[in-house]
Design a protein around this motif. Sequence first.
Motif, PDB file in Angstrom:
ATOM      1  N   LYS A 267     -49.646  -6.459 -11.683  1.00 18.85           N
ATOM      2  CA  LYS A 267     -49.385  -6.601 -10.462  1.00 18.85           C
ATOM      3  C   LYS A 267     -50.088  -5.851  -9.399  1.00 18.85           C
ATOM      4  O   LYS A 267     -50.451  -6.335  -8.320  1.00 18.85           O
ATOM      5  N   TRP A 268     -50.314  -4.691  -9.590  1.00 17.71           N
ATOM      6  CA  TRP A 268     -50.922  -3.717  -8.472  1.00 17.71           C
ATOM      7  C   TRP A 268     -52.465  -4.282  -8.317  1.00 17.71           C
ATOM      8  O   TRP A 268     -52.876  -4.372  -7.023  1.00 17.71           O
TER       9      TRP A 268
ATOM     10  N   LYS B 107     -52.709  -7.356  -6.199  1.00 18.03           N
ATOM     11  CA  LYS B 107     -52.517  -6.896  -4.464  1.00 18.03           C
ATOM     12  C   LYS B 107     -53.755  -6.431  -4.216  1.00 18.03           C
ATOM     13  O   LYS B 107     -54.121  -6.552  -2.989  1.00 18.03           O
TER      14      LYS B 107
ATOM     15  N   ARG C 121     -56.168  -7.306  -1.236  1.00 19.78           N
ATOM     16  CA  ARG C 121     -56.028  -6.585  -0.150  1.00 19.78           C
ATOM     17  C   ARG C 121     -57.625  -6.338   0.444  1.00 19.78           C
ATOM     18  O   ARG C 121     -57.635  -6.149   1.566  1.00 19.78           O
TER      19      ARG C 121
END
Length: 426
Positions: A331-332, A335, A339
């Motif tokens: 999940k990190w 993102k 980003r």
Amino acid sequence: MPSYEKRSERSWRLIVEVGLKANGKRDKRYKPIRIEDEALLKTTKKLKAYLDSEWFKFKAELEASDYVKMEKVEFSSFIEEWKVKYAQKSLAETTYKTYLIHIKNRILPEFGHMQMSKIKVMHIVNFLSKLQNDGSRLDGKEKKLDSGTVAYIYRVLKNIFTRAFEWGLIKKDIMIDIPKPKPNDTHEKMMRAKENPQWYSEDEARKVIEALYRESRKWRLLILGSMIGGLRRGEINGIEWSHANFKTDELTIENNIPLTENGIAVEKGPKSYASYRTVSMPKWYMNELFKYRHEWEKEKNDLGDLWKGNHREYIFHNGTGAPYYYQHASKWWKKFCFRHGIRYIKFHGLRHSSGTLLIEQKHQGSVDSLLKAIQERLGHSRLSTTSDIYVHVTKKMKEETVARFETFAPRDNNVKVKVIPGRKIK
């Protein structure tokens, strides 16, 4: 008393009553016996003794194997036995979880009420065919179920019926006669893979690393552990400081956290025997990991009694010393890509990138030796697995391959082709 009847000059049929049917009629089991011994056929007393002996053997066989009860076992009941006696012990946690999802959503609604002995080849064939029709999805979409999902359901059924056959519940493994469903969207998947390959080229990897240096040291090292070291997500979740050797610049892989249940990490050994390995890491990576060790120690001391790692020292923890939730890194990573405007690939694609980056580098030796090195680094059980994954040829390798043929270019590029009259150039 033994019961049997003569069927022909040399054959008899043994008859054993096993109880009553639902309609009140006697439930019987039969077994044919053929006798070729001429001497036995001529002696009534010895023949009877032989038939009696065979009848008692047949009866004992039925009782010992619990044949009668097993034959009437429903599919849903067998699944519960399969879970306890096989699946929970033999399947990886994530695989077991996926199996149960398909069993609950697809397989039980179709076969749960049926007796195992009554399920035939055509039942399975029709079921798999139905899954490949439009509208078979459970999300309400009118599209076909993904062929990969159908193949996975086939895999689950094959496992279940193989166990049923091995345990004597059914007389034949019916899945042997049913071929694995062929993918119906291979072209579409190939096009998607071509548009968004699940690995990074050398240039893309440099952009990823550049962006990682704008993130915390912990996350930078975690992501690079997969992209440079080829570590699986579960292996990264489970790695501890005792697995890092700063003298030899190596990481030892001997732990794996592939799942989290009820907030508790499920720990087990690596995926296979070959996955127990020691991975050599670049000096710059190990130097930065050493610096992070000091940050880690300070964080632990600052937390004091709030530290939940106890005696364990997970390198990448959730902030309190306990392992991350097993999907947290994925999940990190997603993102992070959005980003920084980086082409997103799945977290597992980072591991594949490790092999791709090695392939792209100048390598002294044969292709087989390179694949063998990648196999050992990534912890693949079989070399064929490595070969299948890296069957793709990166753009850089294609360009280098074509460049080798430039040496065959004609010295005079202005040479004209002489056309012989009456012939056409194809």
